[in-house]
Design a protein around this motif. Structure first.
Motif, short mmCIF file in Angstrom:
data_model
loop_
_atom_site.label_atom_id
_atom_site.label_comp_id
_atom_site.label_asym_id
_atom_site.label_seq_id
_atom_site.Cartn_x
_atom_site.Cartn_y
_atom_site.Cartn_z
N ASN A 7 44.27 39.88 35.62
CA ASN A 7 43.61 41.18 35.68
C ASN A 7 42.87 41.36 37.00
O ASN A 7 42.98 42.39 37.68
CB ASN A 7 42.65 41.32 34.51
CG ASN A 7 42.24 42.76 34.24
OD1 ASN A 7 41.52 43.05 33.28
ND2 ASN A 7 42.68 43.70 35.06
N ILE A 11 43.73 44.03 40.25
CA ILE A 11 42.75 44.95 40.84
C ILE A 11 42.70 44.77 42.36
O ILE A 11 42.71 45.75 43.11
CB ILE A 11 41.36 44.72 40.22
CG1 ILE A 11 41.37 45.14 38.75
CG2 ILE A 11 40.29 45.50 40.98
CD1 ILE A 11 40.12 44.74 37.99
N ALA A 15 44.08 47.72 44.67
CA ALA A 15 43.02 48.39 45.42
C ALA A 15 43.30 48.32 46.92
O ALA A 15 43.07 49.29 47.66
CB ALA A 15 41.66 47.78 45.10
N ALA A 103 34.15 51.18 39.66
CA ALA A 103 35.28 50.37 39.22
C ALA A 103 34.83 49.23 38.32
O ALA A 103 35.49 48.93 37.31
CB ALA A 103 36.02 49.82 40.44
N PHE A 107 36.30 48.94 34.52
CA PHE A 107 37.18 47.84 34.19
C PHE A 107 36.54 46.84 33.22
O PHE A 107 37.25 46.09 32.56
CB PHE A 107 37.61 47.10 35.46
CG PHE A 107 38.38 47.96 36.43
CD1 PHE A 107 39.15 49.02 35.98
CD2 PHE A 107 38.34 47.71 37.79
CE1 PHE A 107 39.87 49.82 36.86
CE2 PHE A 107 39.05 48.50 38.69
CZ PHE A 107 39.82 49.56 38.22
N SER A 133 45.86 45.01 32.87
CA SER A 133 46.07 44.81 34.31
C SER A 133 46.91 45.93 34.90
O SER A 133 46.66 46.38 36.03
CB SER A 133 46.75 43.46 34.56
OG SER A 133 45.95 42.39 34.10
N ASP A 136 44.54 49.02 34.96
CA ASP A 136 43.52 48.85 36.00
C ASP A 136 44.13 48.92 37.39
O ASP A 136 43.52 49.46 38.32
CB ASP A 136 42.81 47.50 35.82
CG ASP A 136 41.93 47.46 34.58
OD1 ASP A 136 41.79 48.51 33.93
OD2 ASP A 136 41.39 46.38 34.27
N SER A 140 43.13 51.39 40.28
CA SER A 140 42.62 50.79 41.51
C SER A 140 43.25 51.41 42.75
O SER A 140 42.60 51.53 43.80
CB SER A 140 42.87 49.28 41.51
OG SER A 140 42.11 48.64 40.52
N ALA A 155 36.70 43.29 41.43
CA ALA A 155 37.45 42.25 40.73
C ALA A 155 36.56 41.05 40.40
O ALA A 155 36.83 40.33 39.43
CB ALA A 155 38.64 41.80 41.59
#
Length: 229
Positions: A7, A11, A15, A103, A107, A133, A136, A140, A155
């Motif tokens: 996960n 991110i 991102a 974020a 998350f 994941s 997210d 992201s 993260a």
């Protein structure tokens, strides 16, 4: 621990894609995408909250959690952490802190984070966190494009939070009844809906200060069981 690691990695990678590859898209596309994600988040949050079977406990948890969160002022400390990291990286404008805080909260809260981490710790089943994941990661990319590098650093608290739940689940597995998991997830889902409202720009809610509400059902149901015994 595989679930929390995957996960967090999703991110970071997604991102970075948003920060370096998707930047420059017209603002109107970013805006409508954020609104669409906001509406979707509200739906996911409300849908998860409807699994609740103890409405009074949910209300009590939200109120008590809000009071505790305001006393601690979690939102302020998270913003300070983001601002400190922003200064350390020589950035300005507040986008780092905004991306990091927004974020991190999104998350970390919600049924998927809680239940997925518990499943990862108790059963070694990472499917829920793998699905999270994907979600997210998609968010992201948009966050990274609109709010910058701060999203990448979210993260870290996501991994710490989910890994902590997984480890705690292994340590106190006898206390985690299906009732506790369901009620904690319902409260977390309401926080997710609040994040969606923030996305829409309707009203800014200090969601970080509501985070303690997630853990009130655990304490209450455990206390209730002990008293009834």
């Amino acid at each position: 621990m595989l679930g929390p690691i995957v996960n967090a990695a999703a991110i970071v990678v997604c991102a970075l894609v948003g920060v370096f590859l998707v930047r420059g898209i017209p603002e109107r596309f970013e805006e409508i995408t954020k609104k669409a994600i906001g509406l979707s988040i509200i739906y996911v949050g409300i849908k998860g909250a409807l699994d609740n079977q103890r409405v009074l406990l949910l209300i009590m948890s939200m109120v008590a959690g809000a009071v505790i969160g305001e006393l601690i002022n979690i939102d302020k400390w998270m913003n300070r952490l983001g601002s400190w990291a922003e200064r350390r990286m020589g950035m300005s404008g507040g986008t780092f802190a905004k991306g990091f805080v927004s974020a991190s909260i999104l998350f970390c809260t919600g049924s998927m984070a809680i239940v997925g981490s518990m499943q990862s710790g108790l059963l070694g089943n990472h499917e829920t966190l793998f699905a999270k994941s994907i979600l997210d990661g998609s968010i992201s990319i948009v966050f990274g494009a609109s709010m910058g590098i701060g999203v990448v650093f979210s993260a870290i608290p996501v991994f710490v939070y989910q890994a902590g739940i997984a480890l705690a689940s292994m340590a106190v597995r006898d206390l985690l009844t299906p009732d506790i998991v369901r009620e904690m997830s319902a409260v977390g889902s309401l926080l997710v809906a609040a994040i969606g409202i923030n996305f829409l720009g309707v009203k800014e809610i200090r969601v970080a200060n509501l985070i303690p509400a997630i853990f009130i059902p655990w304490a209450y149901i455990a206390f209730e069981a002990a008293v009834l015994k």
